[in-house]
Design a protein around this motif. Structure first.
Motif, short mmCIF file in Angstrom:
data_model
loop_
_atom_site.label_atom_id
_atom_site.label_comp_id
_atom_site.label_asym_id
_atom_site.label_seq_id
_atom_site.Cartn_x
_atom_site.Cartn_y
_atom_site.Cartn_z
N PHE A 3 -42.81 17.86 -38.72
CA PHE A 3 -42.80 18.89 -37.67
C PHE A 3 -41.67 19.88 -37.93
O PHE A 3 -41.85 21.10 -37.85
CB PHE A 3 -42.63 18.21 -36.31
N ASP A 4 -40.50 19.35 -38.26
CA ASP A 4 -39.32 20.19 -38.49
C ASP A 4 -39.52 21.10 -39.70
O ASP A 4 -39.12 22.27 -39.68
CB ASP A 4 -38.09 19.31 -38.70
N PHE A 5 -40.12 20.58 -40.75
CA PHE A 5 -40.36 21.37 -41.97
C PHE A 5 -41.23 22.59 -41.64
O PHE A 5 -40.90 23.72 -42.03
CB PHE A 5 -41.06 20.49 -43.01
N CYS A 6 -42.32 22.35 -40.93
CA CYS A 6 -43.24 23.44 -40.59
C CYS A 6 -42.58 24.46 -39.66
O CYS A 6 -42.76 25.67 -39.81
CB CYS A 6 -44.50 22.88 -39.95
N ASN A 7 -41.81 23.95 -38.71
CA ASN A 7 -41.13 24.85 -37.78
C ASN A 7 -40.09 25.70 -38.51
O ASN A 7 -39.90 26.88 -38.19
CB ASN A 7 -40.46 24.05 -36.67
N LEU B 13 -33.39 26.93 -45.56
CA LEU B 13 -33.59 26.52 -46.96
C LEU B 13 -32.90 25.19 -47.24
O LEU B 13 -33.45 24.34 -47.96
CB LEU B 13 -33.06 27.61 -47.89
N ARG B 14 -31.72 25.00 -46.67
CA ARG B 14 -30.99 23.74 -46.87
C ARG B 14 -31.83 22.54 -46.46
O ARG B 14 -31.93 21.55 -47.19
CB ARG B 14 -29.70 23.75 -46.03
N GLU B 15 -32.45 22.64 -45.30
CA GLU B 15 -33.23 21.51 -44.78
C GLU B 15 -34.58 21.39 -45.48
O GLU B 15 -35.08 20.28 -45.69
CB GLU B 15 -33.43 21.67 -43.27
N LEU B 16 -35.17 22.51 -45.84
CA LEU B 16 -36.45 22.47 -46.56
C LEU B 16 -36.29 21.80 -47.91
O LEU B 16 -37.14 20.99 -48.33
CB LEU B 16 -36.99 23.90 -46.74
N LEU B 17 -35.20 22.11 -48.59
CA LEU B 17 -34.95 21.51 -49.91
C LEU B 17 -34.78 20.00 -49.80
O LEU B 17 -35.23 19.25 -50.68
CB LEU B 17 -33.70 22.13 -50.54
N GLU C 293 -36.19 17.98 -47.66
CA GLU C 293 -37.50 17.32 -47.49
C GLU C 293 -38.34 17.41 -48.76
O GLU C 293 -39.22 16.57 -48.99
CB GLU C 293 -38.26 17.94 -46.32
N LEU C 294 -38.07 18.42 -49.58
CA LEU C 294 -38.81 18.56 -50.84
C LEU C 294 -38.23 17.69 -51.95
O LEU C 294 -38.72 17.72 -53.09
CB LEU C 294 -38.80 20.03 -51.28
N GLY C 295 -37.19 16.92 -51.62
CA GLY C 295 -36.64 15.99 -52.60
C GLY C 295 -35.42 16.48 -53.35
O GLY C 295 -35.03 15.89 -54.36
N TYR C 296 -34.80 17.54 -52.86
CA TYR C 296 -33.63 18.11 -53.55
C TYR C 296 -32.33 17.83 -52.82
O TYR C 296 -31.35 18.56 -52.98
CB TYR C 296 -33.81 19.62 -53.73
N ARG C 297 -32.31 16.79 -52.02
CA ARG C 297 -31.08 16.42 -51.32
C ARG C 297 -29.99 16.04 -52.33
O ARG C 297 -30.25 15.38 -53.33
CB ARG C 297 -31.34 15.24 -50.39
N ASP C 298 -28.76 16.48 -52.07
CA ASP C 298 -27.60 16.16 -52.91
C ASP C 298 -27.74 16.67 -54.34
O ASP C 298 -27.19 16.08 -55.28
CB ASP C 298 -27.34 14.64 -52.92
N ASP D 28 -27.56 20.18 -57.06
CA ASP D 28 -26.80 21.43 -57.18
C ASP D 28 -27.49 22.56 -56.43
O ASP D 28 -26.83 23.43 -55.86
CB ASP D 28 -26.66 21.81 -58.66
N LEU D 29 -28.81 22.55 -56.43
CA LEU D 29 -29.57 23.59 -55.73
C LEU D 29 -29.31 23.52 -54.22
O LEU D 29 -29.08 24.54 -53.57
CB LEU D 29 -31.07 23.43 -56.01
N ASN D 30 -29.32 22.31 -53.69
CA ASN D 30 -29.06 22.14 -52.26
C ASN D 30 -27.62 22.50 -51.92
O ASN D 30 -27.35 23.11 -50.87
CB ASN D 30 -29.35 20.70 -51.85
N PHE D 31 -26.70 22.16 -52.82
CA PHE D 31 -25.29 22.50 -52.60
C PHE D 31 -25.10 24.02 -52.62
O PHE D 31 -24.34 24.57 -51.81
CB PHE D 31 -24.43 21.85 -53.69
N ALA D 32 -25.80 24.70 -53.53
CA ALA D 32 -25.72 26.16 -53.59
C ALA D 32 -26.23 26.79 -52.30
O ALA D 32 -25.64 27.76 -51.79
CB ALA D 32 -26.52 26.68 -54.78
N ALA D 33 -27.30 26.23 -51.75
CA ALA D 33 -27.83 26.73 -50.48
C ALA D 33 -26.83 26.50 -49.35
O ALA D 33 -26.66 27.35 -48.47
CB ALA D 33 -29.16 26.03 -50.16
N ASP D 34 -26.15 25.35 -49.38
CA ASP D 34 -25.12 25.06 -48.38
C ASP D 34 -24.00 26.10 -48.42
O ASP D 34 -23.58 26.63 -47.39
CB ASP D 34 -24.51 23.67 -48.63
N VAL D 35 -23.54 26.38 -49.63
CA VAL D 35 -22.42 27.31 -49.79
C VAL D 35 -22.83 28.73 -49.40
O VAL D 35 -22.09 29.44 -48.71
CB VAL D 35 -21.89 27.28 -51.25
#
Length: 230
Positions: free
Chosen positions: A32-36, A141-145, A147-152, A154-161
């Motif tokens: 639900f959160d991903f779609c929202n 984007l941080r949260e979408l990544l 759920e798509l399996g990119y937690r922790d 470099d891509l997710n970290f870049a989105a965080d920054v």
């Protein structure tokens, strides 16, 4: 408030809800959160575009201050009011209801409603819209990544920054200046109260973001240290 604006808000609520249902249909296995968040990303992008298009004078984006809102400004704000109403309801269905997010939505809806009722403060309000939404795509984007399996990663970290930097510049540099302009101008007291309330919410979120960034950097530092010892 004109009937056309009320109709536009109602149409907007229906449109955002329909978009959410379509996304749920396309991605049935996603949460639900991903779609929202996909809907929220569309809104943030559209809000920044409409806010930019409604600026009357780019040499002075906040001009004219405390003046009558233009039709473009009214429509941009109506679109966002509709989204906030939709998202407020979605937040109530979320498993993890965030009180600060609900307060933020209430403050924004009341503020936009007051702006429409007075038909004033269009310049200040679209500037607020631009400032508050410019960092939102990176927030989602941080949260979408994740759920798509990119937690922790470099891509997710870049989105965080990126999110932290853009949020900090927009809300903690541009935000206080905009709040000062709004409070010092001849604006209705309700508009001033909403401007102050929104800045306080932004300051609270900034505190949380700083803690998040410090935690992320400390984790990466420890991870690098452990890897170098192997």
């Amino acid at each position: 408030m004109e009937d056309s604006i009320i109709s536009l808000v109602l149409l907007g609520v229906i449109s955002w809800t329909t978009l959410f249902l379509l996304i749920r249909k396309v991605f049935p296995k996603r949460s639900f959160d991903f779609c929202n968040r996909l809907v929220s990303t569309v809104h943030a992008s559209l809000a920044v575009i409409l806010a930019s298009l409604s600026v009357q004078d780019w040499s002075c984006p906040l001009c004219p201050v405390a003046s009558k809102s233009s039709p473009k400004q009214m429509r941009a704000l109506a679109m966002t009011a509709a989204y906030l109403i939709y998202d407020f309801v979605c937040c109530l269905f979320d498993k993890n209801v965030k009180i600060d997010n609900l307060i933020h939505h209430l403050v924004c809806v009341i503020g936009i409603g007051a702006g429409h009722a007075y038909e004033r403060c269009g310049s200040e309000m679209v500037a607020t819209l631009w400032i508050t939404e410019i960092s939102s795509p990176f927030l989602h984007l941080r949260e979408l990544l994740k759920e798509l399996g990119y937690r922790d990663t470099d891509l997710n970290f870049a989105a965080d920054v990126l999110f932290a930097v853009i949020f900090s510049i927009a809300r903690m540099i541009g935000g206080p200046y905009l709040a000062y302009v709004t409070l010092s101008a001849d604006n209705p007291i309700l508009i001033k109260a909403m401007a102050l309330g929104l800045q306080l919410v932004s300051a609270f979120w900034f505190y949380k973001i700083v803690r998040m960034v410090m935690y992320k950097f400390s984790r990466r530092t420890k991870s690098v240290a452990v890897s170098s010892k192997k």
